[in-house]
Motif scaffolding. Structure first.
Motif, mmCIF file in Angstrom:
data_model
loop_
_atom_site.group_PDB
_atom_site.id
_atom_site.type_symbol
_atom_site.label_atom_id
_atom_site.label_comp_id
_atom_site.label_asym_id
_atom_site.label_seq_id
_atom_site.Cartn_x
_atom_site.Cartn_y
_atom_site.Cartn_z
ATOM 1 N N UNK A 86 0.860 -1.191 0.000
ATOM 2 C CA UNK A 86 0.000 0.000 0.000
ATOM 3 C C UNK A 86 0.885 1.225 0.000
ATOM 4 N N UNK A 87 0.381 2.278 -0.611
ATOM 5 C CA UNK A 87 1.009 3.574 -0.395
ATOM 6 C C UNK A 87 -0.076 4.471 0.164
ATOM 7 N N UNK A 88 0.139 4.993 1.367
ATOM 8 C CA UNK A 88 -0.879 5.847 1.984
ATOM 9 C C UNK A 88 -0.375 7.284 2.015
ATOM 10 N N UNK A 89 -1.327 8.223 2.025
ATOM 11 C CA UNK A 89 -0.917 9.617 1.894
ATOM 12 C C UNK A 89 -0.491 10.248 3.205
ATOM 13 N N UNK A 90 -1.063 9.800 4.317
ATOM 14 C CA UNK A 90 -0.684 10.444 5.575
ATOM 15 C C UNK A 90 -0.867 9.482 6.729
ATOM 16 N N UNK A 91 -0.361 9.898 7.856
ATOM 17 C CA UNK A 91 -0.519 9.089 9.055
ATOM 18 C C UNK A 91 -1.355 9.838 10.072
ATOM 19 N N UNK A 92 -2.175 10.760 9.581
ATOM 20 C CA UNK A 92 -2.963 11.541 10.523
ATOM 21 C C UNK A 92 -3.963 10.631 11.217
ATOM 22 N N UNK A 93 -4.062 10.786 12.509
ATOM 23 C CA UNK A 93 -4.922 9.881 13.272
ATOM 24 C C UNK A 93 -6.378 10.318 13.193
ATOM 25 N N UNK A 94 -7.223 9.336 13.334
ATOM 26 C CA UNK A 94 -8.673 9.509 13.365
ATOM 27 C C UNK A 94 -9.301 10.140 12.140
ATOM 28 N N UNK A 95 -8.596 10.049 11.021
ATOM 29 C CA UNK A 95 -9.289 10.343 9.770
ATOM 30 C C UNK A 95 -8.921 9.201 8.837
ATOM 31 N N UNK A 96 -9.778 8.939 7.893
ATOM 32 C CA UNK A 96 -9.475 7.839 6.977
ATOM 33 C C UNK A 96 -8.263 8.204 6.146
ATOM 34 N N UNK A 97 -7.321 7.324 6.111
ATOM 35 C CA UNK A 97 -6.123 7.546 5.328
ATOM 36 C C UNK A 97 -6.456 7.145 3.900
ATOM 37 N N UNK A 98 -6.044 7.989 2.944
ATOM 38 C CA UNK A 98 -6.379 7.552 1.594
ATOM 39 C C UNK A 98 -5.264 6.665 1.056
ATOM 40 N N UNK A 99 -5.688 5.559 0.484
ATOM 41 C CA UNK A 99 -4.736 4.579 -0.046
ATOM 42 C C UNK A 99 -4.483 4.934 -1.504
ATOM 43 N N UNK A 100 -3.252 5.388 -1.787
ATOM 44 C CA UNK A 100 -2.956 5.842 -3.152
ATOM 45 C C UNK A 100 -2.800 4.680 -4.126
ATOM 46 N N UNK A 101 -2.221 3.606 -3.635
ATOM 47 C CA UNK A 101 -2.144 2.448 -4.519
ATOM 48 C C UNK A 101 -2.067 1.201 -3.672
ATOM 49 N N UNK A 102 -2.502 0.133 -4.242
ATOM 50 C CA UNK A 102 -2.507 -1.111 -3.490
ATOM 51 C C UNK A 102 -2.441 -2.276 -4.476
ATOM 52 N N UNK A 103 -1.526 -3.201 -4.217
ATOM 53 C CA UNK A 103 -1.505 -4.408 -5.036
ATOM 54 C C UNK A 103 -1.178 -5.572 -4.129
ATOM 55 N N UNK A 104 -1.810 -6.680 -4.373
ATOM 56 C CA UNK A 104 -1.668 -7.827 -3.475
ATOM 57 C C UNK A 104 -1.160 -9.058 -4.206
ATOM 58 N N UNK A 105 -0.425 -9.861 -3.475
ATOM 59 C CA UNK A 105 0.030 -11.163 -3.973
ATOM 60 C C UNK A 105 -0.446 -12.214 -2.988
ATOM 61 N N UNK A 106 -0.761 -13.389 -3.505
ATOM 62 C CA UNK A 106 -1.263 -14.434 -2.620
ATOM 63 C C UNK A 106 -0.528 -15.739 -2.860
ATOM 64 N N UNK A 107 -0.459 -16.526 -1.818
ATOM 65 C CA UNK A 107 0.182 -17.832 -1.967
ATOM 66 C C UNK A 107 -0.361 -18.808 -0.945
ATOM 67 N N UNK A 108 0.042 -20.047 -1.116
ATOM 68 C CA UNK A 108 -0.390 -21.110 -0.208
ATOM 69 C C UNK A 108 0.831 -21.795 0.359
ATOM 70 N N UNK A 109 0.727 -22.183 1.618
ATOM 71 C CA UNK A 109 1.785 -22.988 2.207
ATOM 72 C C UNK A 109 1.137 -24.235 2.775
ATOM 73 N N UNK A 110 1.653 -25.402 2.408
ATOM 74 C CA UNK A 110 1.022 -26.646 2.900
ATOM 75 C C UNK A 110 1.478 -26.938 4.313
#
Ligand SMILES: *[C@@H]1O[C@H](CO)[C@@H](O)[C@H](O)[C@H]1NC(C)=O
Length: 223
Positions: free
Chosen positions: A199-223
């Motif tokens: 994620x890239x977030x714009x700020x760390x200001x508390x008690x307001x929603x932080x806007x997520x500038x970009x987000x990409x996810x990877x997934x995997x499995x472990x047996x």
């Protein structure tokens, strides 16, 4: 009256007995028997292996299992401050959507699942994923509270503030979820699902929603 040419049963035994020493010695007979036993065992094991592999293949084709997906909907920083001992206290509230893309596979989220937020190699906070059963093609929104203390607080806080001034703070949200797979009426094997969202977030200001500038996810499995 008995026919003199007809051999009496006991005589027949007596006649057969002298042949016995010609048969292979009993030692080699027991070793060939032992070999036969080993060959039979290996044969049965191979057969079972093939049956299990075929069954797994059929199950795979019938159920077409897919890895569950996650996305981060929102992130709120409820608290981010230095404690008196200069450790960093963080409390994030995240909303995550967990999607089970499978048409024929249910997912039991078991105890021990966690979501954590990282800044580079430092874990800022973590929280538990609730245990629940997710049915076929179900989408569930999870609200998870993440809390944590990090000892080198001021170093991280300074780094985060510098990142914020340069435009965006890169964070990683990691999911680690032990799940059990439900195939039809059977709760089968357990696997660990791992997800890693950058994620890239714009700020760390508390008690307001932080806007997520970009987000990409990877997934995997472990047996
Ligand atoms: C998805 O699963 C959750 C948890 O079992 C349940 O509460 C929810 O109603 C399900 N949603 C749908 C659309 O079926």
């Amino acid at each position: 009256m008995a026919d003199p040419n007809k051999i009496h049963p006991t005589e027949r035994v007596a006649e057969v007995l002298p042949i016995l020493p010609k048969q292979p010695p009993s030692r080699s007979r027991s070793s060939s028997c032992c070999c036969r036993f080993i060959c039979a065992t290996i044969g049965i094991l191979l057969f079972l292996l093939i049956v299990v592999a075929a069954a797994a293949g059929v199950l795979y084709l019938v159920f077409k299992p897919k890895i569950p997906q996650y996305s981060v909907d929102s992130l709120q920083i409820s608290d981010l401050r230095l404690n008196l001992d200069m450790s960093l206290y963080a409390r994030f509230d995240v909303k995550v959507t967990a999607t089970n893309p499978n048409e024929h596979v249910g997912i039991h989220y078991e105890k021990g699942g966690q979501i954590s937020v990282w800044y580079q190699k430092d874990m800022l906070c973590a929280g538990k994923i609730p245990t629940f059963y997710q049915g076929h093609r179900n989408v569930t929104k999870l609200d998870v509270v993440l809390t944590g203390d990090h000892e080198s607080g001021s170093t991280i806080l300074t780094a985060l503030q510098q990142q914020q001034q340069s435009g965006g703070i890169p964070l990683n949200l990691k999911v680690s979820a032990p799940v059990a797979i439900q195939l039809g009426g059977f709760k089968t094997m357990k696997v660990k699902v791992r997800g890693d969202c950058s994620l890239v977030v714009d700020s760390l200001s508390t008690n307001s929603l932080v806007s997520i500038q970009s987000s990409s996810c990877r997934f995997g499995l472990k047996l």
